[in-house]
Scaffold this motif. Sequence first.
Motif, PDB file in Angstrom:
ATOM      1  N   ASP A   1     -10.111  -1.996  -4.212  1.00  9.67           N
ATOM      2  CA  ASP A   1      -9.263  -2.793  -3.314  1.00  9.67           C
ATOM      3  C   ASP A   1      -8.637  -3.930  -4.119  1.00  9.67           C
ATOM      4  O   ASP A   1      -9.331  -4.552  -4.940  1.00  9.67           O
ATOM      5  CB  ASP A   1     -10.106  -3.385  -2.178  1.00  9.67           C
ATOM      6  CG  ASP A   1     -10.666  -2.295  -1.282  1.00  9.67           C
ATOM      7  OD1 ASP A   1      -9.985  -1.256  -1.119  1.00  9.67           O
ATOM      8  OD2 ASP A   1     -11.786  -2.478  -0.748  1.00  9.67           O
TER       9      ASP A   1
ATOM     10  N   ALA B   1      -5.333  -1.124   0.932  1.00 13.30           N
ATOM     11  CA  ALA B   1      -4.452  -1.413  -0.211  1.00 13.30           C
ATOM     12  C   ALA B   1      -5.303  -1.404  -1.471  1.00 13.30           C
ATOM     13  O   ALA B   1      -5.953  -2.401  -1.809  1.00 13.30           O
ATOM     14  CB  ALA B   1      -3.757  -2.759  -0.023  1.00 13.30           C
TER      15      ALA B   1
ATOM     16  N   HIS C   1       0.040   2.035  -6.637  1.00 11.08           N
ATOM     17  CA  HIS C   1      -1.224   2.784  -6.649  1.00 11.08           C
ATOM     18  C   HIS C   1      -1.994   2.636  -7.958  1.00 11.08           C
ATOM     19  O   HIS C   1      -3.061   3.210  -8.102  1.00 11.08           O
ATOM     20  CB  HIS C   1      -0.935   4.280  -6.389  1.00 11.08           C
ATOM     21  CG  HIS C   1      -0.161   4.476  -5.118  1.00 11.08           C
ATOM     22  ND1 HIS C   1      -0.722   4.269  -3.877  1.00 11.08           N
ATOM     23  CD2 HIS C   1       1.135   4.807  -4.884  1.00 11.08           C
ATOM     24  CE1 HIS C   1       0.203   4.470  -2.940  1.00 11.08           C
ATOM     25  NE2 HIS C   1       1.334   4.792  -3.531  1.00 11.08           N
ATOM     26  N   SER C   2      -1.424   1.918  -8.940  1.00  6.80           N
ATOM     27  CA  SER C   2      -2.098   1.835 -10.233  1.00  6.80           C
ATOM     28  C   SER C   2      -2.168   0.388 -10.720  1.00  6.80           C
ATOM     29  O   SER C   2      -1.240  -0.405 -10.481  1.00  6.80           O
ATOM     30  CB  SER C   2      -1.315   2.657 -11.264  1.00  6.80           C
ATOM     31  OG  SER C   2      -1.722   2.283 -12.568  1.00  6.80           O
TER      32      SER C   2
ATOM     33  N   ARG D   1       0.832  -1.219   0.000  1.00  5.78           N
ATOM     34  CA  ARG D   1       0.000   0.000   0.000  1.00  5.78           C
ATOM     35  C   ARG D   1       0.861   1.261   0.000  1.00  5.78           C
ATOM     36  O   ARG D   1       0.420   2.308  -0.447  1.00  5.78           O
ATOM     37  CB  ARG D   1      -0.963   0.010   1.183  1.00  5.78           C
ATOM     38  CG  ARG D   1      -0.289   0.176   2.538  1.00  5.78           C
ATOM     39  CD  ARG D   1      -1.296   0.162   3.661  1.00  5.78           C
ATOM     40  NE  ARG D   1      -0.597   0.106   4.945  1.00  5.78           N
ATOM     41  CZ  ARG D   1      -1.183  -0.028   6.104  1.00  5.78           C
ATOM     42  NH1 ARG D   1      -2.493  -0.114   6.193  1.00  5.78           N
ATOM     43  NH2 ARG D   1      -0.462  -0.080   7.216  1.00  5.78           N
TER      44      ARG D   1
ATOM     45  N   SER E   1      -6.737  -6.345   2.066  1.00  6.22           N
ATOM     46  CA  SER E   1      -6.581  -5.057   1.367  1.00  6.22           C
ATOM     47  C   SER E   1      -7.664  -4.063   1.796  1.00  6.22           C
ATOM     48  O   SER E   1      -7.377  -2.866   1.946  1.00  6.22           O
ATOM     49  CB  SER E   1      -6.610  -5.256  -0.149  1.00  6.22           C
ATOM     50  OG  SER E   1      -7.807  -5.887  -0.548  1.00  6.22           O
TER      51      SER E   1
ATOM     52  N   VAL F   1      -5.844   0.268  -5.685  1.00  8.00           N
ATOM     53  CA  VAL F   1      -5.186   0.869  -6.855  1.00  8.00           C
ATOM     54  C   VAL F   1      -6.256   1.509  -7.734  1.00  8.00           C
ATOM     55  O   VAL F   1      -7.445   1.187  -7.628  1.00  8.00           O
ATOM     56  CB  VAL F   1      -4.434  -0.189  -7.704  1.00  8.00           C
ATOM     57  CG1 VAL F   1      -3.253  -0.784  -6.944  1.00  8.00           C
ATOM     58  CG2 VAL F   1      -5.372  -1.281  -8.206  1.00  8.00           C
ATOM     59  N   ALA F   2      -5.807   2.398  -8.631  1.00  7.28           N
ATOM     60  CA  ALA F   2      -6.723   2.948  -9.634  1.00  7.28           C
ATOM     61  C   ALA F   2      -6.844   1.911 -10.744  1.00  7.28           C
ATOM     62  O   ALA F   2      -5.822   1.404 -11.231  1.00  7.28           O
ATOM     63  CB  ALA F   2      -6.150   4.249 -10.188  1.00  7.28           C
TER      64      ALA F   2
ATOM     65  N   ARG G   1     -10.902   3.786  -7.777  1.00 10.73           N
ATOM     66  CA  ARG G   1     -10.055   3.123  -6.781  1.00 10.73           C
ATOM     67  C   ARG G   1     -10.695   1.801  -6.361  1.00 10.73           C
ATOM     68  O   ARG G   1     -11.852   1.776  -5.927  1.00 10.73           O
ATOM     69  CB  ARG G   1      -9.931   4.005  -5.530  1.00 10.73           C
ATOM     70  CG  ARG G   1      -8.581   4.725  -5.435  1.00 10.73           C
ATOM     71  CD  ARG G   1      -8.557   5.630  -4.225  1.00 10.73           C
ATOM     72  NE  ARG G   1      -8.155   4.946  -2.987  1.00 10.73           N
ATOM     73  CZ  ARG G   1      -6.918   4.577  -2.719  1.00 10.73           C
ATOM     74  NH1 ARG G   1      -5.950   4.798  -3.591  1.00 10.73           N
ATOM     75  NH2 ARG G   1      -6.620   3.996  -1.571  1.00 10.73           N
TER      76      ARG G   1
ATOM     77  N   HIS H   1       3.477   1.733  -1.820  1.00 13.05           N
ATOM     78  CA  HIS H   1       4.212   1.955  -3.072  1.00 13.05           C
ATOM     79  C   HIS H   1       3.440   1.714  -4.348  1.00 13.05           C
ATOM     80  O   HIS H   1       3.870   2.152  -5.411  1.00 13.05           O
ATOM     81  CB  HIS H   1       5.466   1.062  -3.089  1.00 13.05           C
ATOM     82  CG  HIS H   1       6.394   1.378  -1.971  1.00 13.05           C
ATOM     83  ND1 HIS H   1       7.253   2.451  -2.002  1.00 13.05           N
ATOM     84  CD2 HIS H   1       6.551   0.797  -0.765  1.00 13.05           C
ATOM     85  CE1 HIS H   1       7.913   2.505  -0.858  1.00 13.05           C
ATOM     86  NE2 HIS H   1       7.505   1.514  -0.089  1.00 13.05           N
TER      87      HIS H   1
END
Length: 452
Positions: free
Chosen positions: A312, A301, A123-124, A119, A296, A303-304, A310, A121
């Motif tokens: 999980d 945790a 994000h995508s 989480r 997550s 990501v997009a 966003r 580092h």
Amino acid sequence: MRMSRYFIPTLKEIPSDAQIASHQLMLRAGMIKQAASGIYSWMPLGLRVLQKIERIVHEEQIRAGHLPLLMPTLQPAGLWRESGRYDDYGEEMLRITDRHNRDLVYGPTNEELITDIFRGHVHSYRDLPLTLYHIQWKFRDEIRPRYGVMRGREFLMKDGYNFDVDKPSAIHSYNRHMVSYLRTYQRMGLQAIPMRADTGPIGGSYSHEFLVLADTGESEVYFDSAILDLSFEGRGVDYDSREECARHVDEWTSHYARTDETHDPETFEHEVPASQRRHSRGIEVGQIFYFATKYSAPMGAAVANAKGERVDVHMGSHGIGVSRLVGAIIEASHDDRGIVWPPSVAPFQAGIVNTASGNPMTEAACDRLYRELATSGVEVLYDDRSERAGAKFATMELIGLPWRITVGPRGLKSGQIELVDRKSGLTESFAPDRIAGELRDRLSASGLANAS
Ligand code: P5A
């Protein structure tokens, strides 16, 4: 390695609590020494086997595209409070307070710690899929540690964690793990059967355990014997292909195979012809889990995704009992004289026995052979001690090296040295200048050794 310089602290008296063959043999062969209940030191011979197993695990994980890292054994308790498992995990978790009054745990598993790394580092969705794993010591304060390294309190586990953007991708990760695990066990000479399993404290909805059949196993298993005909021998795998991995998994999971936790007698009788129904015991050498967003979601945790929303991440975790495997391999491969190592995990490939210590002719022949093998990369243990021949043979059989080379004065006079196969007992004789080449040929036939 010369035995006179090596350290094999063999045991003559077996402690009465060593009930099963693998525990007794590991103690007798000087592979481990108990430090405290369920906690062991690994002696040089045992460590060599453990490291061989680790290497095979690494090779197969890296082949599947999974990335090694190394997390610590101690973890901050706060992460476990975030996931909600600090209280749930119960007395099996060893809790420690440091000098600043901060709560730590000795990791029984690493779902929380890896989710924290993720989480911070990632994000995508573009950075996915991601699977990270390590091989690290764990501690579980088992109520009844037993059977030596099979059910220890401190034990070595390979644990891997996948992060995927959605469920279909996470199921592909699950399938990749199942295939890579089956290949891993097979390389160690084991047939492990995947069985539908309960998820216990790890959680989630979908899980398989990998069981090696053995009378001394702790689990009761029910399966269709047709599964014993399956093998990955000589088959490559394209780990990027979802279809191919799913096909392998279907093949291995289409036959009935359950532990007593998930066994359903009616389905067993309905699905499996009577002549193929098997009921026996097994050792659990691994388990894989898909648990979606169990960690997550509470730990944030996310990501997009491709639409910019966003989400999980979907996760699973996957474990191999690395130290338990040493015991499991011995349970599957020993006889009344000792261990019979599969060549891929043997601590040394061959042993040289001089049957007449002090005899200049046999000593010179052994020295020459030892140097020739060692310099060509064969892992060889030379019993150069001044013991009786019978005692040396007994030690070699106990520690179970795949090949024994016997050098005696009578044989040498007639130009013969013996090569003995530990598994079959087959003995062949060769001229002294041919023996090293013959051994290397046999090692390369079993896919080992620097045969050049
Ligand atoms: C999967 C990896 C997990 O802990 N979290 C991370 C998940 N799974 S598990 O099934 O609980 O453990 C994975 C394997 O570790 C071995 N094992 C043990 N080995 C020796 N002594 C023990 N006390 C012990 N407990 C678990 C088993 O092989 C298990 O399959």
